[in-house]
Design a protein around this motif. Structure first.
Motif, PDB file in Angstrom:
ATOM      1  N   PRO A 113       0.794  -1.231   0.000  1.00 56.43           N
ATOM      2  CA  PRO A 113       0.000   0.000   0.000  1.00 56.43           C
ATOM      3  C   PRO A 113       0.822   1.275   0.000  1.00 56.43           C
ATOM      4  O   PRO A 113       0.276   2.366  -0.192  1.00 56.43           O
ATOM      5  N   GLY A 114       2.126   1.144   0.199  1.00 57.29           N
ATOM      6  CA  GLY A 114       2.943   2.341   0.345  1.00 57.29           C
ATOM      7  C   GLY A 114       2.780   2.924   1.738  1.00 57.29           C
ATOM      8  O   GLY A 114       2.203   2.306   2.636  1.00 57.29           O
ATOM      9  N   LYS A 115       3.289   4.117   1.939  1.00 57.97           N
ATOM     10  CA  LYS A 115       3.213   4.778   3.246  1.00 57.97           C
ATOM     11  C   LYS A 115       1.949   5.630   3.284  1.00 57.97           C
ATOM     12  O   LYS A 115       1.888   6.700   2.676  1.00 57.97           O
ATOM     13  N   LEU A 116       0.920   5.154   3.984  1.00 59.24           N
ATOM     14  CA  LEU A 116      -0.364   5.829   4.015  1.00 59.24           C
ATOM     15  C   LEU A 116      -0.426   6.840   5.155  1.00 59.24           C
ATOM     16  O   LEU A 116       0.162   6.642   6.219  1.00 59.24           O
ATOM     17  N   ARG A 117      -1.169   7.894   4.913  1.00 60.31           N
ATOM     18  CA  ARG A 117      -1.443   8.875   5.959  1.00 60.31           C
ATOM     19  C   ARG A 117      -2.865   8.609   6.462  1.00 60.31           C
ATOM     20  O   ARG A 117      -3.835   8.731   5.697  1.00 60.31           O
ATOM     21  N   ILE A 118      -2.991   8.248   7.713  1.00 58.24           N
ATOM     22  CA  ILE A 118      -4.262   7.773   8.258  1.00 58.24           C
ATOM     23  C   ILE A 118      -4.726   8.696   9.383  1.00 58.24           C
ATOM     24  O   ILE A 118      -3.977   8.962  10.334  1.00 58.24           O
ATOM     25  N   ALA A 119      -5.970   9.174   9.273  1.00 55.70           N
ATOM     26  CA  ALA A 119      -6.588   9.962  10.337  1.00 55.70           C
ATOM     27  C   ALA A 119      -7.280   9.011  11.310  1.00 55.70           C
ATOM     28  O   ALA A 119      -8.094   8.182  10.901  1.00 55.70           O
ATOM     29  N   LEU A 120      -6.957   9.115  12.570  1.00 58.63           N
ATOM     30  CA  LEU A 120      -7.561   8.282  13.607  1.00 58.63           C
ATOM     31  C   LEU A 120      -8.710   9.060  14.244  1.00 58.63           C
ATOM     32  O   LEU A 120      -8.492  10.075  14.906  1.00 58.63           O
ATOM     33  N   MET A 121      -9.940   8.587  14.018  1.00 59.55           N
ATOM     34  CA  MET A 121     -11.127   9.259  14.550  1.00 59.55           C
ATOM     35  C   MET A 121     -11.726   8.393  15.650  1.00 59.55           C
ATOM     36  O   MET A 121     -12.427   7.417  15.393  1.00 59.55           O
ATOM     37  N   MET A 122     -11.466   8.729  16.889  1.00 56.08           N
ATOM     38  CA  MET A 122     -11.903   7.932  18.028  1.00 56.08           C
ATOM     39  C   MET A 122     -13.269   8.354  18.570  1.00 56.08           C
ATOM     40  O   MET A 122     -13.924   7.584  19.264  1.00 56.08           O
ATOM     41  N   GLN A 127     -12.884  17.188   1.194  1.00 59.89           N
ATOM     42  CA  GLN A 127     -11.841  18.187   1.442  1.00 59.89           C
ATOM     43  C   GLN A 127     -10.939  17.754   2.589  1.00 59.89           C
ATOM     44  O   GLN A 127      -9.711  17.922   2.528  1.00 59.89           O
ATOM     45  N   PHE A 128     -11.518  17.196   3.640  1.00 64.38           N
ATOM     46  CA  PHE A 128     -10.723  16.681   4.750  1.00 64.38           C
ATOM     47  C   PHE A 128      -9.759  15.605   4.260  1.00 64.38           C
ATOM     48  O   PHE A 128      -8.590  15.558   4.680  1.00 64.38           O
ATOM     49  N   MET A 129     -10.221  14.772   3.334  1.00 60.31           N
ATOM     50  CA  MET A 129      -9.414  13.644   2.879  1.00 60.31           C
ATOM     51  C   MET A 129      -8.414  14.013   1.786  1.00 60.31           C
ATOM     52  O   MET A 129      -7.710  13.141   1.287  1.00 60.31           O
ATOM     53  N   THR A 130      -8.310  15.270   1.455  1.00 64.80           N
ATOM     54  CA  THR A 130      -7.168  15.682   0.640  1.00 64.80           C
ATOM     55  C   THR A 130      -5.882  15.590   1.446  1.00 64.80           C
ATOM     56  O   THR A 130      -4.781  15.538   0.877  1.00 64.80           O
ATOM     57  N   ARG A 131      -6.008  15.558   2.799  1.00 61.88           N
ATOM     58  CA  ARG A 131      -4.830  15.486   3.666  1.00 61.88           C
ATOM     59  C   ARG A 131      -4.556  14.067   4.163  1.00 61.88           C
ATOM     60  O   ARG A 131      -3.497  13.822   4.744  1.00 61.88           O
ATOM     61  N   TYR A 132      -5.506  13.155   3.939  1.00 63.24           N
ATOM     62  CA  TYR A 132      -5.362  11.783   4.445  1.00 63.24           C
ATOM     63  C   TYR A 132      -5.805  10.772   3.391  1.00 63.24           C
ATOM     64  O   TYR A 132      -6.706  11.047   2.600  1.00 63.24           O
ATOM     65  N   ASP A 133      -5.152   9.632   3.404  1.00 58.76           N
ATOM     66  CA  ASP A 133      -5.563   8.537   2.512  1.00 58.76           C
ATOM     67  C   ASP A 133      -6.750   7.772   3.067  1.00 58.76           C
ATOM     68  O   ASP A 133      -7.609   7.309   2.305  1.00 58.76           O
ATOM     69  N   LEU A 134      -6.793   7.638   4.405  1.00 63.53           N
ATOM     70  CA  LEU A 134      -7.825   6.839   5.042  1.00 63.53           C
ATOM     71  C   LEU A 134      -8.229   7.464   6.372  1.00 63.53           C
ATOM     72  O   LEU A 134      -7.465   8.212   6.976  1.00 63.53           O
TER      73      LEU A 134
END
Length: 438
Positions: free
Chosen positions: A216-225, A335-342
């Protein structure tokens, strides 16, 4: 297994035997037994019960395009799985077919609305089954039953020919499976436009099956708890998500806590408008077709409240306002996901509930709403925005119930989900984690 868990809404054994006798097409699943969900999935001449007494004798006049694609892939349809009435809740309990039980603990729900599919797969009857998702109905039962469940992008899988979208675009079709491989191969066999499609998800660069083994490569993931509405999250559900975040970091991905700013109350109300109006229109059509008045003797109490409280009272302008609200949410999330892959989150905010807690025959409709909303606060937003989202069976509770962890991607990007899912499956395999009954 069916007498123990009640996942089979109807048998199509003769239909299956005739298909075999005619000779099965050569495909990726030739000869594999298969169950369709008994909700808006049609075989001409056969009953589709919709989980409702109101449709107990409804025979389809057409065959769904998705069913045709399943059969062209070689699958052998031998029955249909249980669902709550019209798929309106997160448990599979109905007055039409009874309660579907979780193979991990029969006192608990198998999830909904594809709980019959999940119970059949989790109990070891078949390796995969058809499922649908209008607010989490693939991912919720996958989480409850320890399975992999991917909701595709809006417009990825056909829903016709009677109509090519459901609940104003909230609903979609795919499957619950044990393996990531099977989910990807099934999507390869079924995705693509159909005649009359209003829209179709972007064409993938390569088969989804190939993505499962790609790095998958190096993904940028937002953690939403915390869910958009601020609902509390069970400590074990939260711990499973945090553990998944650490696993992702160990695999080289960047994980940071972040969440989009969404008005949970407004988009939730908009979703209810669209679902309620859709259900009301179908119920009106059924009443006219049968001449049977709509009432508690043919539909369940909460369903009736959807009709009277959400569908019957809304105007065309209410529908347009709701649709506009969901489009605004889709833009905000994109728009939020322009900064994160997942986005990574718990799939559910609570462990699988006891049977009888959120079924549609509840006397107190407000109590039903108070119970069901805190259970599933994470899943519905991705139906409203049309993005692909998956529940991965990475956790187990101390009481022995499965806990799913959810990952959601940009619209049209199932490829990234399958790459990460394949990597997670290799790093923390779940194939041997089955209920003792299986």
């Amino acid at each position: 297994m069916n007498p123990r868990f009640n996942f089979l809404a109807r048998e199509h054994y003769d239909y299956a035997r005739k298909a075999i006798a005619r000779g099965l097409p050569l495909g990726p699943f030739t000869g594999v037994p298969w169950l369709e969900k008994d909700l808006n999935t049609f075989i001409a001449g056969e009953i589709t019960g919709q989980g409702s007494r109101y449709y107990k004798d409804f025979r389809a006049t057409v065959t769904s395009e998705l069913v045709r694609r399943h059969e062209r892939a070689g699958l052998v349809i031998f029955g249909k799985t249980t669902t709550p009435e019209f798929g309106l809740t997160a448990t599979t309990e109905s007055k039409a077919t009874g309660a579907t039980r979780n193979p991990w603990n029969p006192e608990h729900i198998a999830g909904g609305s594809s709980g019959g599919a999940a119970a059949a797969v989790a109990s070891g009857v078949i390796p995969a089954a058809h499922a649908t998702d209008g607010g989490g109905s693939i991912r919720i039962p996958a989480s409850c039953c320890g399975l992999f469940g991917l909701k595709p992008s809006r417009g990825r899988v056909p829903m016709g020919p009677l109509r090519t979208e459901g609940w104003g675009g909230l609903s979609c079709h795919h499957a619950v499976t044990h393996s990531v491989r099977d989910s990807a191969a099934l999507l390869d066999a079924t995705h693509g436009s159909e005649p009359g499609s209003r829209y179709v998800a972007p064409t993938p660069e390569r088969p989804f099956l190939e993505e499962v083994t790609r790095a998958p490569g190096k993904l940028r993931i937002a953690l939403m708890m915390t869910p958009p509405g601020g609902t509390p999250v069970d400590t074990e559900c939260a711990a499973a998500a945090m553990s998944a975040a650490k696993l992702c970091e160990s695999l080289g991905h960047i994980v940071e806590e972040a969440a989009p700013t969404l008005d949970a109350g407004a988009i939730g109300q908009a979703g209810f408008v669209m679902i309620g109006a859709s259900v009301a229109a179908d119920l009106d059509a059924r009443a006219k077709a049968t001449g049977i008045p709509l009432g508690p003797d043919v539909v369940e109490r909460v369903t009736l409240s959807f009709y009277r409280g959400f569908g019957e009272k809304f105007s065309a302008m209410d529908w347009v306002r709701a649709n506009n609200m969901l489009q605004e949410a889709a833009v905000t999330l994109a728009q939020f996901m322009t900064r994160y892959d997942l986005i990574l989150s718990p799939t559910l905010a609570e462990l699988p509930l006891k049977l009888g807690t959120i079924n549609l025959s509840q006397e107190d409709v407000q109590l039903f709403m108070r119970n069901v909303t805190p259970f599933t606060p994470f899943t519905g937003v991705y139906n409203m925005t049309g993005q692909p989202s998956m529940s991965v069976p990475l956790g187990m509770s101390t009481s022995g119930l499965p806990i799913g962890v959810m990952f959601s991607a940009r619209y049209g990007d199932e490829a990234t989900l399958f790459r990460l899912a394949g990597q997670l499956e290799r790093a923390a395999p779940w194939k041997d984690r089955r209920p003792p009954i299986a």
